[in-house]
Design a protein around this motif. Structure first.
Motif, PDB file in Angstrom:
ATOM      1  N   VAL A  87       0.829  -1.211   0.000  1.00 32.15           N
ATOM      2  CA  VAL A  87       0.000   0.000   0.000  1.00 32.15           C
ATOM      3  C   VAL A  87       0.861   1.257   0.000  1.00 32.15           C
ATOM      4  O   VAL A  87       0.656   2.171  -0.813  1.00 32.15           O
ATOM      5  CB  VAL A  87      -0.944   0.011   1.221  1.00 32.15           C
ATOM      6  N   ILE A  88       1.813   1.323   0.914  1.00 36.66           N
ATOM      7  CA  ILE A  88       2.631   2.534   1.052  1.00 36.66           C
ATOM      8  C   ILE A  88       3.441   2.798  -0.216  1.00 36.66           C
ATOM      9  O   ILE A  88       3.539   3.948  -0.687  1.00 36.66           O
ATOM     10  CB  ILE A  88       3.554   2.440   2.272  1.00 36.66           C
ATOM     11  N   THR A  89       4.024   1.750  -0.796  1.00 40.47           N
ATOM     12  CA  THR A  89       4.842   1.956  -1.998  1.00 40.47           C
ATOM     13  C   THR A  89       3.975   2.415  -3.180  1.00 40.47           C
ATOM     14  O   THR A  89       4.389   3.282  -3.967  1.00 40.47           O
ATOM     15  CB  THR A  89       5.585   0.668  -2.388  1.00 40.47           C
ATOM     16  N   SER A  93       8.956   6.800 -10.656  1.00 45.16           N
ATOM     17  CA  SER A  93       8.893   7.068  -9.203  1.00 45.16           C
ATOM     18  C   SER A  93      10.216   6.754  -8.514  1.00 45.16           C
ATOM     19  O   SER A  93      10.244   6.275  -7.374  1.00 45.16           O
ATOM     20  CB  SER A  93       7.764   6.242  -8.555  1.00 45.16           C
ATOM     21  N   ILE A  94      11.292   7.021  -9.222  1.00 46.54           N
ATOM     22  CA  ILE A  94      12.618   6.790  -8.642  1.00 46.54           C
ATOM     23  C   ILE A  94      12.810   7.710  -7.442  1.00 46.54           C
ATOM     24  O   ILE A  94      12.584   8.906  -7.504  1.00 46.54           O
ATOM     25  CB  ILE A  94      13.717   7.043  -9.691  1.00 46.54           C
ATOM     26  N   VAL A 108       9.884   2.156   0.752  1.00 49.87           N
ATOM     27  CA  VAL A 108      10.275   0.794   1.147  1.00 49.87           C
ATOM     28  C   VAL A 108      11.191   0.832   2.372  1.00 49.87           C
ATOM     29  O   VAL A 108      10.985   0.105   3.352  1.00 49.87           O
ATOM     30  CB  VAL A 108      10.970   0.062  -0.016  1.00 49.87           C
ATOM     31  N   VAL A 109      12.216   1.662   2.312  1.00 49.85           N
ATOM     32  CA  VAL A 109      13.188   1.740   3.414  1.00 49.85           C
ATOM     33  C   VAL A 109      12.495   2.180   4.701  1.00 49.85           C
ATOM     34  O   VAL A 109      12.743   1.612   5.780  1.00 49.85           O
ATOM     35  CB  VAL A 109      14.334   2.711   3.062  1.00 49.85           C
ATOM     36  N   THR A 110      11.622   3.159   4.625  1.00 46.44           N
ATOM     37  CA  THR A 110      10.937   3.667   5.818  1.00 46.44           C
ATOM     38  C   THR A 110      10.064   2.589   6.452  1.00 46.44           C
ATOM     39  O   THR A 110      10.119   2.366   7.670  1.00 46.44           O
ATOM     40  CB  THR A 110      10.069   4.889   5.454  1.00 46.44           C
ATOM     41  N   GLN A 145      17.572  -1.202   2.525  1.00 44.02           N
ATOM     42  CA  GLN A 145      18.029  -0.575   1.290  1.00 44.02           C
ATOM     43  C   GLN A 145      18.203  -1.598   0.168  1.00 44.02           C
ATOM     44  O   GLN A 145      17.841  -1.327  -0.981  1.00 44.02           O
ATOM     45  CB  GLN A 145      19.345   0.167   1.544  1.00 44.02           C
ATOM     46  N   ALA A 146      18.732  -2.775   0.496  1.00 49.28           N
ATOM     47  CA  ALA A 146      18.883  -3.826  -0.511  1.00 49.28           C
ATOM     48  C   ALA A 146      17.511  -4.263  -1.037  1.00 49.28           C
ATOM     49  O   ALA A 146      17.323  -4.461  -2.234  1.00 49.28           O
ATOM     50  CB  ALA A 146      19.626  -5.022   0.076  1.00 49.28           C
ATOM     51  N   SER A 147      16.551  -4.397  -0.128  1.00 48.02           N
ATOM     52  CA  SER A 147      15.200  -4.784  -0.526  1.00 48.02           C
ATOM     53  C   SER A 147      14.574  -3.734  -1.431  1.00 48.02           C
ATOM     54  O   SER A 147      13.895  -4.058  -2.417  1.00 48.02           O
ATOM     55  CB  SER A 147      14.324  -4.995   0.710  1.00 48.02           C
ATOM     56  N   ALA A 148      14.806  -2.458  -1.103  1.00 54.09           N
ATOM     57  CA  ALA A 148      14.242  -1.369  -1.905  1.00 54.09           C
ATOM     58  C   ALA A 148      14.801  -1.391  -3.322  1.00 54.09           C
ATOM     59  O   ALA A 148      14.057  -1.204  -4.303  1.00 54.09           O
ATOM     60  CB  ALA A 148      14.542  -0.028  -1.238  1.00 54.09           C
TER      61      ALA A 148
END
Length: 344
Positions: free
Chosen positions: A249-251, A263-264, A271-273, A286-289
């Motif tokens: 949802v947030i992303t 949306s770079i 994601v990071v937040t 960060q890796a996941s993002a």
């Protein structure tokens, strides 16, 4: 000039978002998180990832009821993929509507009304998902209470808005009541705008069609949640499916923020937040993002470019939004469709 200012503002927001998302970036730590990925979990997400787009196509086709036969699945799939090409000013979405109209012979206003309905339903489904997920996510102690309250409130508001979508006459009545309390010049504009918007929701007045559209919406976003859950498990992040739902949802809501094409920055920051709030380390977040955005952007953009080539659309035409494609002969409408149209 306005387009240039808007584009510049988006670039500034993207740069600022990237700065906050990757502040204190540790290449070694991020690379280590990537190296520890479980490829078996990552391989599993290919199936739901593909199904997400197909469910969107099947839902979109239902929105053309009773003329579904005029918009073959292949055409809608190509048009949808073209919309994911990261172009400035949402040019891909404009191209999507123009291509569908030109190839099917269906008037452009009707095609774009289906895209508008799609966006409204996506937002409502995302809000419903957020409302259901938030109370079940393990938030830090000081955030759990507000999360539950927000989740309940969002769910109630979403159900109310969904009722207005399914019962456009109620929405029209509310708009007319509000318009009657305002000065005539404002009230008239509100009434006209409401009627124009609600015209696009005509298919939702058919209970059977509305049910199919709503179920496809739920299926599409549910499968999306499964995809993200598998991605998180690939990074050894053991969270519930509800937490994956909140991340989805947030992303997706972050994509509404003006930013560079694709949306770079805003996507990565979202994601990071979320992952750090859920207790994940900065490096893993960060890796996941990075990987999450890559698989959500690169493959579909490539498919979009291939689809554009197949449809005979040049990149220059896509970027300018001036797509002139010869429409094929409009297929004969079946007696069932013709009868349904006459009844309308």
């Amino acid at each position: 000039m306005r387009r240039a200012v808007f584009l510049l503002a988006g670039l500034v927001i993207s740069v600022a978002s990237l700065y906050f998302a990757f502040q204190g970036f540790d290449l070694g730590g991020v690379w280590d998180a990537m190296a520890k990925m479980q490829l078996s979990w990552f391989a599993l997400l290919v199936i739901p990832f593909s199904l997400t787009f197909m469910t969107k196509v099947w839902r979109w086709r239902v929105m053309f009821h009773p003329d579904e036969e005029r918009v073959p699945t292949g055409l809608l799939f190509s048009a949808l993929m073209i919309s994911y090409i990261p172009l400035p000013f949402r040019a891909g979405e404009v191209a999507r509507g123009i291509i569908t109209s030109s190839r099917s012979g269906i008037p452009a206003p009707r095609v774009f009304s289906t895209i508008f309905i799609e966006k409204v339903l996506d937002i409502l489904t995302l809000l419903l998902l957020l409302g259901v997920s938030l109370p079940s996510v393990g938030m830090p102690g000081n955030l759990q209470g507000p999360a539950v309250t927000l989740g309940i409130g969002v769910t109630m508001v979403t159900l109310l808005l969904l009722a207005l979508v399914l019962k456009p006459d109620i929405a029209r009545g509310i708009a007319r009541f509000i318009a009657s309390k305002l000065p005539s010049r404002f009230g008239q504009h509100i009434g006209t705008a409401t009627d124009q918007v609600l015209q696009g929701f005509a298919p939702m007045s058919n209970p059977a069609v509305a049910l199919r559209i709503v179920l496809w919406s739920l299926a599409s976003w549910g499968i999306n949640v499964v995809t993200v859950y598998l991605l998180l498990r690939a990074f050894n992040i053991e969270v519930s499916a509800m937490a994956a739902g909140v991340l989805v949802v947030i992303t997706n809501l972050s994509m509404a923020v003006p930013a560079a094409p694709g949306s770079i920055g805003t996507f990565e920051l979202a994601v990071v937040t979320v992952l750090q709030v859920l207790g994940q380390s900065k490096e893993v977040s960060q890796a996941s993002a990075i990987l999450y955005h890559f698989i959500g952007l690169a493959p579909v953009a490539v498919m979009g470019i291939i689809a554009a080539i197949q449809q005979g659309i040049s990149f220059g035409a896509l970027n300018s939004g001036k797509i002139e494609a010869p429409a094929p002969a409009v297929p004969e409408i079946s007696p069932v469709s013709r009868s349904a149209r006459e009844k309308r």
